[in-house]
Design an enzyme around this catalytic site. Structure first.
Site, PDB file in Angstrom:
ATOM      1  N   ASP B 206      -5.660  -4.613   1.645  1.00  0.00           N
ATOM      2  CA  ASP B 206      -5.240  -4.832   3.020  1.00  0.00           C
ATOM      3  C   ASP B 206      -5.634  -3.643   3.896  1.00  0.00           C
ATOM      4  O   ASP B 206      -5.543  -2.491   3.478  1.00  0.00           O
ATOM      5  CB  ASP B 206      -3.722  -5.047   3.050  1.00  0.00           C
ATOM      6  CG  ASP B 206      -3.202  -5.297   4.457  1.00  0.00           C
ATOM      7  OD1 ASP B 206      -2.159  -4.729   4.807  1.00  0.00           O
ATOM      8  OD2 ASP B 206      -3.844  -6.058   5.203  1.00  0.00           O
ATOM      9  N   GLU B 209      -3.318  -0.744   4.192  1.00  0.00           N
ATOM     10  CA  GLU B 209      -3.295   0.057   2.977  1.00  0.00           C
ATOM     11  C   GLU B 209      -4.450   1.019   2.922  1.00  0.00           C
ATOM     12  O   GLU B 209      -4.322   2.179   2.557  1.00  0.00           O
ATOM     13  CB  GLU B 209      -3.384  -0.870   1.746  1.00  0.00           C
ATOM     14  CG  GLU B 209      -2.069  -1.419   1.298  1.00  0.00           C
ATOM     15  CD  GLU B 209      -1.062  -0.328   1.034  1.00  0.00           C
ATOM     16  OE1 GLU B 209       0.009  -0.379   1.649  1.00  0.00           O
ATOM     17  OE2 GLU B 209      -1.363   0.598   0.249  1.00  0.00           O
ATOM     18  N   ASP B 238      -0.621  -6.600  -0.263  1.00  0.00           N
ATOM     19  CA  ASP B 238      -1.469  -5.434  -0.067  1.00  0.00           C
ATOM     20  C   ASP B 238      -2.752  -5.486  -0.897  1.00  0.00           C
ATOM     21  O   ASP B 238      -3.762  -4.918  -0.521  1.00  0.00           O
ATOM     22  CB  ASP B 238      -0.680  -4.163  -0.428  1.00  0.00           C
ATOM     23  CG  ASP B 238       0.475  -3.931   0.523  1.00  0.00           C
ATOM     24  OD1 ASP B 238       1.548  -3.484   0.068  1.00  0.00           O
ATOM     25  OD2 ASP B 238       0.305  -4.192   1.730  1.00  0.00           O
ATOM     26  N   GLU B 261       2.225  -6.282  -3.955  1.00  0.00           N
ATOM     27  CA  GLU B 261       2.824  -5.690  -2.779  1.00  0.00           C
ATOM     28  C   GLU B 261       3.188  -4.267  -3.146  1.00  0.00           C
ATOM     29  O   GLU B 261       3.921  -4.027  -4.099  1.00  0.00           O
ATOM     30  CB  GLU B 261       4.077  -6.496  -2.398  1.00  0.00           C
ATOM     31  CG  GLU B 261       4.864  -5.977  -1.221  1.00  0.00           C
ATOM     32  CD  GLU B 261       4.164  -6.182   0.118  1.00  0.00           C
ATOM     33  OE1 GLU B 261       3.511  -7.219   0.276  1.00  0.00           O
ATOM     34  OE2 GLU B 261       4.284  -5.294   0.980  1.00  0.00           O
ATOM     35  N   ARG B 262       2.674  -3.317  -2.395  1.00  0.00           N
ATOM     36  CA  ARG B 262       2.931  -1.922  -2.728  1.00  0.00           C
ATOM     37  C   ARG B 262       4.122  -1.416  -1.934  1.00  0.00           C
ATOM     38  O   ARG B 262       4.297  -1.751  -0.770  1.00  0.00           O
ATOM     39  CB  ARG B 262       1.702  -1.085  -2.412  1.00  0.00           C
ATOM     40  CG  ARG B 262       1.868   0.402  -2.689  1.00  0.00           C
ATOM     41  CD  ARG B 262       0.624   1.148  -2.261  1.00  0.00           C
ATOM     42  NE  ARG B 262       0.913   2.544  -2.039  1.00  0.00           N
ATOM     43  CZ  ARG B 262       1.318   3.070  -0.885  1.00  0.00           C
ATOM     44  NH1 ARG B 262       1.476   2.273   0.159  1.00  0.00           N
ATOM     45  NH2 ARG B 262       1.563   4.354  -0.777  1.00  0.00           N
TER      46      ARG B 262
END
Lengths: 294, 477
Positions: B206, B209, B238, B261-262
């Protein structure tokens, strides 16, 4: 009010004998958490049982299971995996076999507090390298959805088990929130306020409710719902009408031709309920199998 | 020891002083009867029953059987047996497990009770009195020895699922079974098929990110390891993996069934507090991808004010794993995170080398065709349909729609709707049950004792009547 369900941790005998299992019983007692020390089908495992009084479930095991091993044991395990491709699957299959059910396994590595520190424990003479660890993590994840947790000392282990116990206890309520009837139609979720039925007086509440019920179908608007309830003012009226139909097809199309009164000046191509909507409603009120798709 | 005053006034008081909606009416009635009999006959047992009655009145929780009453002061074996007999309850054989339960875990009784009213341990034990806390450790060791020679929990281990009829909704809810894998009813038609070896997989990052200063490490690491990646704006998530045909003339792009997802630990903390975490999890569950992964970057020294305690954060992470079916991977620094992504990408590329991918259209995708990791054919969605959020959920079942209908009634919460639809999965089933009733009164009370799933509360007379009216009235005027 008594809780509807209770969770008990089942801890393998061998664990409390180890140096890293010494404080378990005390910490559980301090927190007043329920537990049992037992000889489990697989040594060094922990699982939980849940009982649900409301549904007459006496006591059942949940699918969560912790498999404990020291980091040395884990390194050995990984090294065997390098030569034996089936090592992991054999282990997990054994666990499932011994427990006679499919478990959702989490590996707990004792003696370190993170994956980073674990890799630092590798020495030059270790049989495995840090990329072996990386690979095992991914394989455990992709093939088995197996998460690795860490507990440095006995206090950490106790906290870990307690946190799992708590998670399993609150899980039913959390899952409830994620369940349908919320999970479908999210994008067309119409904001309707629930209607309170007045059971003592006769008033408009039941009629409004019937109309609102019909509007739960997607693409059913106010005017269509009104048109239907003009013909079939109550659920009973509709259900009786379905019973009186000669053929199933008649019943499916019972509502198809009902004219929908639209405001003057509004041009639209569909002025009837239509066969698909009619069939959906028919299905809802005549199905005996809850799993039929509308 | 509860002091017993034996003035005649106090004899009468416990009987008259009835609590409204006492949870143990069914047992109180019995004990009162015996008390009155004893009184009439002038026997000494009157003292026993009085003690028992007093004790029972004070206890606020519901006791189902006589043997449950054992935990109360004044309820010994005899009286509990009598109660069970009267309630027609078959006593369960007391297994070694049960004994151990009461012995080892001393903490499963009501805090408010005085130490002397500790659970009676004498089921099968020699000990008649509860040891004071100081001796607890010793007792545990002794019992431990006993335990080693017995085989464990025979009931549960030999017959793990006791219920003959398992309701999957309830089993899933309680965590007894893992989220059931949806079975594919029919073969979906694929819009496009990518044969094994005809496509390549790329890590997709993303925008937000990639532009982080710390993400330079990630990008360098990826390049160093020859991992192809591209950066795009993702509406959710992400990191994910895109699939493109090797043939440049075929213009289609799919994504693998994984999304990451981070979350940095302090970010997690804030988003839990302001509710974004729940919303994000909900959105991830709706996006159509099966394998949802949280990548949590933990900073071990989070002491900034306003942040949740490490214990609370850890609990949140465990909850996410256990209750919400996310895979959670914790990493300690950006390098470890980069390593994870590199290894994951390499594994996915290697794994899908010999797999055939079928790209489904939106409607089919929303039917949630799932594949097992090792299947040779996998179903995937296009990148565009994922990113534009057009994947809708599959059409509702009759049961789900019925639940939706019931929720329009004020007072019907999710868990009593669930309980009701477990008992009556379709409107027709409910109507049929109503027809079985012999009169209107019976119909109106038919649903009143249905218990909710996560609490012990009943549906109640008012709601039961309201539903009866809705489904049975010939006119709503």
């Amino acid at each position: 009010m008594s809780k509807a369900h209770e969770v008990t941790a089942w801890i393998d005998l061998n664990i409390i004998d180890k140096s890293w299992g010494q404080s378990l019983t005390k910490e559980f007692d301090d927190k007043k958490a329920k537990y049992l020390i037992e000889s489990m089908p697989v040594p060094n495992t922990i699982t939980w049982s849940i009982s649900n009084i409301a549904n007459n479930i006496d006591e059942e095991f949940v699918c969560q299971l912790l498999l404990l091993m020291t980091y040395e044991q884990f390194f050995q395990f990984v090294s065997v995996c390098n030569t034996n491709k089936n090592n992991i699957s054999d282990l997990f299959q054994t666990i499932n076999d011994k427990y006679k059910s499919k478990k959702s396994i989490t590996i707990v590595i004792i003696g370190t507090n993170s994956s980073l520190n674990l890799s630092k424990l590798l020495t030059r003479s270790s049989l495995i390298k840090s990329y072996d660890l990386d690979n095992i993590y991914i394989e455990l994840q992709l093939q088995y959805n197996c998460i690795i947790k860490y507990a440095e000392k006995d206090h950490d282990l106790a906290l870990l088990i307690l946190s799992f116990t708590k998670a399993i206890t609150v899980a039913p309520e959390k899952r409830l929130k994620n369940l349908s009837p919320f999970s479908f139609h999210v994008d067309t979720m119409k904001q309707y306020k629930p209607i309170r039925i007045d059971i003592d007086q006769t008033n408009k509440t039941l009629e409004q409710l019937w109309k609102q019920i019909l509007q739960q179908f997607s693409q059913m608007g106010m005017e269509q719902a009104q048109a239907i309830i003009n013909q079939y003012g109550t659920i009973q009226a509709l259900v009786q009408a379905y019973k009186q139909c000669q053929t199933e097809n008649d019943a499916k199309l019972l509502l198809a031709d009902i004219q929908v009164r639209r405001g003057a000046g509004v041009l639209t191509t569909t002025r009837k309920i239509g066969p698909q909507m009619s069939e959906k409603i028919w299905k809802l009120f005549t199905s005996t199998n809850g799993n039929d798709l509308l | 020891m509860a002091s017993s005053s034996s003035s005649s006034i106090s004899l009468i008081k416990p009987i008259r002083k009835r609590r409204l909606n006492s949870p143990n009416d069914h047992i109180m009635v019995l004990v009162k009867e015996w008390y009155n009999d004893a009184k009439a006959n002038g026997t000494q047992t009157i003292h026993c029953y009085r003690k028992a009655l007093r004790s029972l009145e004070k206890y606020p929780l519901r006791l189902e059987t006589g043997s449950d009453c054992r935990i109360l002061h004044g309820f010994g074996e005899k009286i509990c047996e009598m109660i069970d007999q009267n309630l027609n309850i078959n006593k369960k054989p007391i297994t070694p497990t049960k004994t151990l339960y009461k012995t080892v875990s001393m903490s499963n009784f009501d805090n408010r009770q005085k130490p002397n009213t500790i659970i009676n341990l004498s089921d099968n034990d020699e000990d008649k009195t509860a040891p004071p806390p100081a001796k607890q450790a010793k007792l545990t060791n002794e019992t431990k020895k006993i335990k080693k020679t017995c085989s464990a929990g025979p009931k549960l281990f030999n017959n793990p699922t006791n219920m003959t009829i398992q309701s999957t909704t309830i089993s899933t809810l309680l965590g007894i079974v893992d989220s059931p894998v949806k079975t594919n009813l029919s073969q979906p038609k694929s819009v496009q098929t990518l044969k094994a070896g005809s496509f390549h997989i790329t890590l997709c990052i993303d925008n937000a990110e990639a532009s982080r200063p710390t993400q330079k490490i990630l990008l360098e690491h990826l390049t160093k390891n020859s991992i192809n990646f591209d950066v795009r704006k993702l509406n959710i998530g992400d990191f994910l993996w895109t699939v493109r045909p090797n043939d440049p003339d075929i213009k289609v792009e799919a994504i693998l069934d994984y999304i990451i997802e981070r979350k940095r630990l302090d970010d997690l903390s804030k988003s839990i507090i302001d509710g974004r975490y729940n919303e994000q999890k909900f959105r991830l569950k709706q996006c159509g991808i099966t394998n949802l992964i949280y990548l949590v970057e933990s900073l071990k020294n989070t002491n900034a004010p306003g942040i949740l305690t490490p214990a609370a954060l850890n609990q949140a992470i465990v909850n996410t794993q256990v209750a919400e079916d996310f895979f959670v991977r914790e990493v300690s620094n950006p390098v470890e995170m980069a390593n994870y992504l590199v290894t994951m990408t390499k594994h996915l590329i290697a794994h899908f080398k010999d797999k055939t991918l079928h790209i489904l259209n939106d409607t089919d995708m929303s039917n949630n065709y799932k594949t097992s990791y090792n299947d040779s054919d996998h179903y995937v969605m296009t990148f565009d349909s994922f990113n534009s959020g057009t994947i809708k959920s599959k059409p509702p079942t009759v049961k789900e729609m019925f639940a939706r209908v019931l929720m329009q009634i004020a007072g019907m919460s999710v868990d009593n709707v669930l309980a009701l639809t477990e008992a009556y999965p379709t409107p027709l089933k409910l109507l049929e049950a109503y027809n079985q009733c012999s009169n209107e009164k019976e119909r109106k009370l038919m649903l009143s004792s249905i218990k909710k799933i996560t609490s012990n509360r009943k549906l109640g007379k008012v709601l039961s009547t309201a539903i009866e009216m809705l489904f049975n009235n010939l006119s709503y005027q």
